[in-house]
Design a protein around this motif. Structure first.
Motif, mmCIF file in Angstrom:
data_model
loop_
_atom_site.group_PDB
_atom_site.id
_atom_site.type_symbol
_atom_site.label_atom_id
_atom_site.label_comp_id
_atom_site.label_asym_id
_atom_site.label_seq_id
_atom_site.Cartn_x
_atom_site.Cartn_y
_atom_site.Cartn_z
ATOM 1 N N VAL A 306 0.924 -1.225 -0.086
ATOM 2 C CA VAL A 306 -0.101 -0.013 -0.030
ATOM 3 C C VAL A 306 0.946 1.052 -0.028
ATOM 4 O O VAL A 306 0.433 2.231 -0.199
ATOM 5 C CB VAL A 306 -1.004 0.017 1.154
ATOM 6 N N SER A 307 2.187 1.418 0.329
ATOM 7 C CA SER A 307 3.111 2.364 0.276
ATOM 8 C C SER A 307 3.591 2.426 -0.992
ATOM 9 O O SER A 307 4.381 3.348 -1.274
ATOM 10 C CB SER A 307 4.083 2.071 1.380
ATOM 11 N N GLY A 308 3.610 1.581 -1.774
ATOM 12 C CA GLY A 308 4.161 1.619 -3.217
ATOM 13 C C GLY A 308 5.625 0.872 -3.343
ATOM 14 O O GLY A 308 6.170 1.392 -4.313
ATOM 15 N N HIS A 309 5.772 0.336 -2.284
ATOM 16 C CA HIS A 309 7.333 -0.355 -2.366
ATOM 17 C C HIS A 309 7.322 -1.801 -2.668
ATOM 18 O O HIS A 309 8.275 -2.330 -2.090
ATOM 19 C CB HIS A 309 8.051 -0.047 -0.868
ATOM 20 N N ALA A 310 6.368 -2.142 -3.198
ATOM 21 C CA ALA A 310 6.468 -3.810 -3.432
ATOM 22 C C ALA A 310 5.929 -3.926 -4.945
ATOM 23 O O ALA A 310 5.122 -3.253 -5.667
ATOM 24 C CB ALA A 310 5.527 -4.513 -2.442
ATOM 25 N N GLU A 311 6.211 -5.109 -5.479
ATOM 26 C CA GLU A 311 5.925 -5.584 -6.613
ATOM 27 C C GLU A 311 4.641 -6.420 -6.673
ATOM 28 O O GLU A 311 4.185 -6.670 -7.785
ATOM 29 C CB GLU A 311 6.867 -6.511 -7.458
ATOM 30 N N ALA A 312 4.325 -7.073 -5.736
ATOM 31 C CA ALA A 312 3.131 -8.168 -5.482
ATOM 32 C C ALA A 312 1.971 -7.068 -5.491
ATOM 33 O O ALA A 312 1.755 -5.846 -4.915
ATOM 34 C CB ALA A 312 3.356 -8.992 -4.167
ATOM 35 N N PRO A 313 0.739 -7.639 -6.052
ATOM 36 C CA PRO A 313 -0.471 -7.154 -5.837
ATOM 37 C C PRO A 313 -1.169 -7.178 -4.422
ATOM 38 O O PRO A 313 -0.602 -8.142 -3.666
ATOM 39 C CB PRO A 313 -1.360 -7.764 -6.939
ATOM 40 N N LEU A 314 -1.998 -6.254 -4.246
ATOM 41 C CA LEU A 314 -2.802 -6.320 -3.035
ATOM 42 C C LEU A 314 -3.371 -7.729 -2.510
ATOM 43 O O LEU A 314 -3.196 -8.015 -1.405
ATOM 44 C CB LEU A 314 -3.901 -5.248 -3.118
ATOM 45 N N LEU A 315 -3.993 -8.473 -3.602
ATOM 46 C CA LEU A 315 -4.461 -9.747 -3.182
ATOM 47 C C LEU A 315 -3.343 -10.736 -2.636
ATOM 48 O O LEU A 315 -3.765 -11.322 -1.513
ATOM 49 C CB LEU A 315 -5.173 -10.221 -4.339
ATOM 50 N N VAL A 316 -2.254 -10.694 -3.375
ATOM 51 C CA VAL A 316 -1.275 -11.408 -2.450
ATOM 52 C C VAL A 316 -0.790 -10.969 -1.219
ATOM 53 O O VAL A 316 -0.901 -11.701 -0.266
ATOM 54 C CB VAL A 316 -0.089 -11.322 -3.371
ATOM 55 N N GLY A 317 -0.811 -9.757 -1.126
ATOM 56 C CA GLY A 317 -0.710 -9.281 0.379
ATOM 57 C C GLY A 317 -1.589 -9.749 1.612
ATOM 58 O O GLY A 317 -1.519 -10.276 2.754
ATOM 59 N N ASP A 318 -3.084 -9.731 0.824
ATOM 60 C CA ASP A 318 -4.171 -10.272 1.791
ATOM 61 C C ASP A 318 -3.941 -11.734 2.096
ATOM 62 O O ASP A 318 -4.058 -12.188 3.075
ATOM 63 C CB ASP A 318 -5.485 -9.821 0.966
ATOM 64 N N TYR A 319 -3.520 -12.509 0.907
ATOM 65 C CA TYR A 319 -3.410 -13.885 1.251
ATOM 66 C C TYR A 319 -2.179 -14.182 1.967
ATOM 67 O O TYR A 319 -1.887 -15.371 2.703
ATOM 68 C CB TYR A 319 -3.388 -14.683 0.082
ATOM 69 N N ALA A 320 -1.023 -13.476 1.960
ATOM 70 C CA ALA A 320 0.077 -13.514 2.801
ATOM 71 C C ALA A 320 -0.262 -13.400 4.302
ATOM 72 O O ALA A 320 0.603 -13.839 5.198
ATOM 73 C CB ALA A 320 1.130 -12.254 2.395
ATOM 74 N N VAL A 321 -1.525 -12.901 4.426
ATOM 75 C CA VAL A 321 -1.911 -12.825 6.016
ATOM 76 C C VAL A 321 -3.085 -13.819 6.150
ATOM 77 O O VAL A 321 -2.788 -14.866 7.340
ATOM 78 C CB VAL A 321 -2.791 -11.498 6.331
ATOM 79 N N ALA A 322 -3.640 -14.229 5.223
ATOM 80 C CA ALA A 322 -4.752 -15.213 5.448
ATOM 81 C C ALA A 322 -4.315 -16.623 5.590
ATOM 82 O O ALA A 322 -4.873 -17.336 6.497
ATOM 83 C CB ALA A 322 -5.808 -15.099 4.054
ATOM 84 N N VAL A 323 -3.365 -17.003 4.688
ATOM 85 C CA VAL A 323 -3.000 -18.158 4.563
ATOM 86 C C VAL A 323 -2.213 -18.559 5.963
ATOM 87 O O VAL A 323 -2.532 -19.884 6.588
ATOM 88 C CB VAL A 323 -1.839 -18.732 3.620
ATOM 89 N N PRO A 324 -1.396 -17.778 6.728
ATOM 90 C CA PRO A 324 -0.859 -18.351 8.071
ATOM 91 C C PRO A 324 -1.645 -18.089 9.067
ATOM 92 O O PRO A 324 -1.545 -19.078 9.971
ATOM 93 C CB PRO A 324 0.595 -17.085 7.975
#
Length: 388
Positions: A306-324
């Motif tokens: 969300v700060s614009g410092h990543a290559e991954a899309p937002l959905l990947v970020g959400d799943y990076a929380v949801a999966v663990p």
């Protein structure tokens, strides 16, 4: 402290502790050991965070799981040994500090491992930790005749396992596929040592002490999630205000509390002191700790996105929380709820873990937080009724 027979100034016989001691609690040395171990865990979480944020998913996840194992494994082996034999004499403290030095060496090697599969520092640190454990097991073998075979099996098994790791290091570099296959074989060897040793006679570990030790490490590991939440607030403090930063910070708090509450529910952990229960409960925590630290890495990834410092899309970020988070709940179900609860309460965590994996598609991070909080409420209602 175990008042063993004094052999000479500052040293005592390493006789077995009483597994039924009242009010047995973690020692300051054990808490320091936890802190050192979590430094290595934090290094692994940073590697996962950057791998996910840069959209190098395999390069982040596979090394994270691989490096997490020796960190957790060394912590677990020391913890169960100390529960059974800690006499708090000078040599025990010195050997513990040697083991901690090994943990710090491992932590220093984590970033190199993520970049190039470079294993030298990790193996060096792990071997130092295990040398300390071999010395402890030999001391116990000398002073506990009843379990001498058990202690010697541990010592010999550790020596053989370390010889394997050193051999793996010598024959590097290998292709990634061959490397992780050989790494998996080393993990299997390590896991086999306690299974063989404890069948020669169970060590006298203290059930309540072990439960406390595992719970304390879980609290520290969850601190990785708090750190990620503070990163979101720091972005606001630096004048880069986005509503998404507020959402991340609030969701961090809700999910963290839900994870903590679920683990520290009223039902007691490790209800039966049998060999099977001890192994399934003790080993099953690997997934709880792995997921707990990975949740913090997922939130950190979201902050970068969300700060614009990543290559991954937002959905990947959400799943990076949801999966663990889902793995964390399933881990608790495996080590406690499947034993402690009956239907329908026993199925709450698996059901909500599945729901957590679906909700990011519709409601994003806020949906994960809402379902995590609902998990606590529904599980409490089914398990305890109005007394939850």
């Amino acid at each position: 402290m175990n008042n063993g027979l004094k052999l000479f100034s500052g040293f005592a016989a390493m006789t077995p502790r009483n597994p039924d001691d009242a009010h047995r609690a973690a020692t300051p040395l054990e808490l320091l050991f936890d802190l050192v171990s979590v430094i290595a865990i934090a290094s692994a979480a940073v590697g996962l965070h950057h791998g996910l944020a840069e959209a190098h998913y395999a390069e982040g996840i596979i090394p994270y799981v691989a490096v997490f194992f020796p960190i957790w494994w060394a912590w677990m082996n020391y913890t169960w040994f100390a529960s059974a034999y800690d006499n708090d004499d000078t040599l025990f403290r010195l050997l513990t500090m040697l083991i901690m030095a090994g943990a710090l060496t491992m932590a220093a090697g984590v970033s190199y491992f993520f970049k190039s599969n470079e294993l030298a520092l990790i193996v060096a640190g792990f071997v130092v930790m295990r040398i300390g454990m071999v010395a402890l097991w030999l001391r116990a073998a000398s002073d506990d005749p009843e379990r001498r075979t058990t202690c010697l099996t541990y010592a010999v098994g550790l020596i053989l396992a370390q010889a394997y790791w050193v051999g793996l290091l010598v024959f590097q570099p290998a292709s990634s596929g061959a490397f992780f296959l050989l790494f998996g074989l080393g993990v299997a060897i390590e896991l086999t040592v306690p299974a063989l040793a404890e069948r020669q006679g169970m060590t006298p570990w203290h059930r309540h002490h072990i439960i406390e030790r595992y719970g304390l490490l879980n609290i520290i590991v969850l601190g990785e999630t708090l750190l990620a939440g503070s990163m979101a607030l720091a972005q606001i403090g630096e004048g880069q205000f986005r509503a998404a930063h507020v959402h991340i910070a609030l969701s961090t708090i809700v999910i963290l509390f839900a994870m903590w509450w679920t683990y520290f529910a009223k039902e007691e952990h490790l209800q039966h002191k049998t060999l099977f229960s001890a192994f399934s409960w003790g080993y099953g925590h690997f997934f709880i700790y792995l997921a707990g630290a990975a949740t913090g890495a997922g939130f950190a990834c979201l902050v970068d996105i969300v700060s614009g410092h990543a290559e991954a899309p937002l959905l990947v970020g959400d799943y990076a929380v949801a999966v663990p988070v889902a793995i964390y709940f399933l881990g608790i179900w495996f080590v406690r709820d499947r034993v402690a609860l009956s239907a329908p309460a026993v199925w709450v965590l698996p059901a909500f873990a599945g729901l957590i994996l679906v909700v990011p598609l519709l409601f994003g991070l806020e949906g994960i937080a809402a379902v995590a909080a609902l998990t606590v409420y529904v599980r409490g209602k089914f398990a305890c009724g109005d007394d939850w």
